[in-house]
Structures are given as C-alpha cells and as structure tokens.
Design an enzyme around this catalytic site. Sequence first.
Site, PDB file in Angstrom:
ATOM      1  CD  GLN A  94       2.469   2.492   0.233  1.00  0.00           C
ATOM      2  OE1 GLN A  94       2.994   2.019  -1.627  1.00  0.00           O
ATOM      3  NE2 GLN A  94       2.851   2.124   1.124  1.00  0.00           N
ATOM      4  CD  GLU A  95      -2.606   7.211   0.903  1.00  0.00           C
ATOM      5  OE1 GLU A  95      -4.029   6.799   1.690  1.00  0.00           O
ATOM      6  OE2 GLU A  95      -2.337   7.898   0.969  1.00  0.00           O
ATOM      7  CB  SER A  96      -7.758   2.809  -1.463  1.00  0.00           C
ATOM      8  OG  SER A  96      -7.632   2.730  -2.798  1.00  0.00           O
TER       9      SER A  96
END
Length: 475
Positions: free
Chosen positions: A328-330
């Site tokens: 989700q983040e990266s």
Amino acid sequence: MRKVYSSLILLLILVFTGACNSGGQKKGGKEAAQKVPDLEEILTAGKIRVVTNYNSTNYFVYKGQPMGYQFELLQEFATFIGVKLEVTVNNDLQTNFEALQNGLIDIIASNLPVMRESEDYIAYTAPHSFSRQVLVQQAYSSDQKGSNNIQYNTLIRNQLDLAGKSIYVQKGSAYVQRLRNLANEIGDSIHIVEIPDYEVEQLVELVAAGEIPYTVCDENLAIVNLNFYPNLDVETPVSFPQKQAWAVNKNAPELLNAINNWMVSFTQTPRYQRIYQKYFLNKRSIHLVDAGFHSIKGGQVSVYDELIKEESQRFDMDWRLIASIIYQESRFIPDAESWAGALGLMQLMPETAERFGVQSITSPRDNIRGGMQLLQWLDERLALRVEDSNERLKFVLAAYNVGIGHVLDAMKLAEKYGMNPTIWNDNVDFFLLHKSDPKYYNDPVVEFGYCRGEEPYQYVREILERYDHYKNVMR
C-alpha cells in the site's frame, strides 16, 4: 444509506425477476432446519461470503495483488449488488458443498460442471463459461533435464483404453464423479486415486515430471498449463463440453435470481471478454507465472519476503500484514518518495526515522524495522483505549496513515454522538471519514482540526482486504 441502497437493489431484482423461483421452496428435513441467508440478508450485512479454488487462473496473488478469473467476476458481482466481497479458499468440493448447505458461505465460485442430478440443496447459476474435462498425460520425456534423448510415449486417444489405468485427481473434486461415470460408460474399472493435499495444477506438474501417469483437468486450464509444461498432451477428452457455473443454496432463490440476471448480461459484455481472454487466451499472461512473484508457482509476494519475515518475527507480527502495508505504501519500491517527503518501503517521514534510530531511511531493512517500531508504538498507546487486538489493528493502521491525533479526535466524536469509540466499522471510521466536514473538525472536542479522511478510511479497508487475500494463499 447502505440500508436504503440495499433495499432499492432488492426491490429492483424482485420486480425484474417476478420474485418467483421454484428452487426456493424448502423441502423440509435438514435443509429446512438450517437458516440460509438470501439476498436481503446479504445486502443488510453488507458482504457476500464466497469460496473459490486456488489455482493459476481462478484466484492467486501476483506481485502483491489478488487476481484471477473467478476473483474478477466476483468483484464485478459484489460491486453490482453493492456489498463487500469476502473470499475464502478451499479446493475440497465436498467441504464447500457442506459449507453451502449449512449457510456458512453464500456462493461456491469455481468451474463447477452443471449436472442434472445434484444434491437437493444445490442450485447452479447461469454458466459463466463452457469447457470439457481432458486427460492430462505426458507426450514425451527425456533422460534428464536438458537432455536431447527424448522418448515419445504412447498416448491414450480412446476412452476405452482408460480401463485398468490409475488416474490421480484432487480429492472431492468434480473430476472424481466424472471418472466414476466414465467407468460406468465404458463398462470397466478405472482406478481413481484421490489425493487430498494437491491442487489440480500440482497434479499436472507431477504428470509433466513423470511422477504420476495421468490426471484430469478442465481444458481451458489445461491449455494454459501447456505454456509451462510443453511435454504434456491434453487432447483426449473425458467429457462432453459442459456448462461451468457457480453454486448457491436452493433456499436462497433471490440470490440465485440476482446472479443469473447479472451473469447472463455480464457475460455478453466486452468487459467479460477481456477478463476471459486475460486468463485463458492471452499468451502474455504466462509471464505472470514466469516472473516468480506468483503465489502458486513462485510463491513470493515480493523480493523482500524473507526480510519482511525476519523483521516481523522480531516484533511478533504477521509478515503478511506487513507485506500488505508495504504494498500500500510503496508497491515494494525501496526508494519511493511521497509528495509529503515520506521515504522507503514503509514511507517513513524523516523525523519519524530519526525518532526510532533509523540509520538509512532507504535501506530496506532499516526502513521496515523503523515502520514496525512505529506500528508497535501506536499499538501500545491505543491499547489503553481499545482492548480487543483485532479491532485495535484498524485504529493502528489509520494512525500509521494519518497520525494518532486525528484517530483520537474521531474516537471523541464517536463518543459524543452516541457511537462506540472502541469499534472501527460504522462507528469511529465514520467520523474520521467526515473529518473534512466543518461540522466535525470545528467541534470543541476536536484538537487536531481538519483531516481529509477519505485516504485513511480507504487505507484501512484496502490493507485488511489484501491481508485477507495473503492469508488465503501465502502460508
């Protein structure tokens, strides 16, 4: 709003179908005694519970994302009726039928051959595709890998020649019943060896390796596997072309009507054609498996799986949850940078990295360790307010995304407006979602002001949904 929407959907379906289906009549006994959710209950609950089978076309995870022919169809249907999709995996057909009978699931979504004779409680939907079952056998073999000494095998082309042969199939699969029927048709015995711990594609691989002589597979899936195992032959049918459908409980007639009306319409659309071609006809799709980051063939979510597992063990966290957060983040890009200046796999802000002693913010190990320290810190502080660990996880994820202050504000608002400040869904999440509304961010109980709550609201939902998929397929 969800209840109003659900009621409208139900009303439209009932009007369209006339709310009449002879399969909806209860027949008494065990079937009548068990309460089975129908469409109205599913819409009210806001979710539909589905079981599908795990293979390289129906449902799998590739580069961190859930994919698959059945999965995409299910997503389309869940969106159509406006509910959340809850997917579980079980390749044992008999177990799935029992769960359907007992009201534990709403749909069996796989390539079920539509049979005229079936259990009293089963209703097949309109078909989503057509295929036949074929014999999988080894066309040729070599002495060793890469050897030029190829030995061509005598192939079975007549079904009568299956008499006395041993065919290995997945226990509880539709192939078992088909082979029993075929044995009756040819008037001779076929040795059906039911294997409980292998999926159909694992058996296909064993045939390719010469470890077992035969298995049976749906032709469309068998053709896909020829891309990986060119020494196989899949040209001998063991059935006529069959309708392939989903199954529901007969005591859910409105659900059956809803699926049928949607399925008949959807399978005529270009969108459906693209989905089918993507998984069964497009040869470029084989690179999904070749790349290695495929939950069935490669068994990896990312190149950082082992690192994530090591660090997760240090913090006593489930590595699949951390992998879902990192996706989700990266998207597993180690030098990713956000517009706000967050860096690395877990998108740490420089001040956060400094607080937790992260030496190199773009180092995958240091970044993951720093992110997990932040998760642990958030969990410890929220544990004072939210006792249940499973429920608290939703608060922790939201705080990781938007900051603990905004989450505490949303909890205060929930309490002020008579909602439960320790429950996330339909309680605290509502106030975080609406913290961009002046009515809420200007409220006297709010300390941290305006928040664009759509992002953390979706963040929690998407990470947990992906985590469920990882738990389904990554052991």
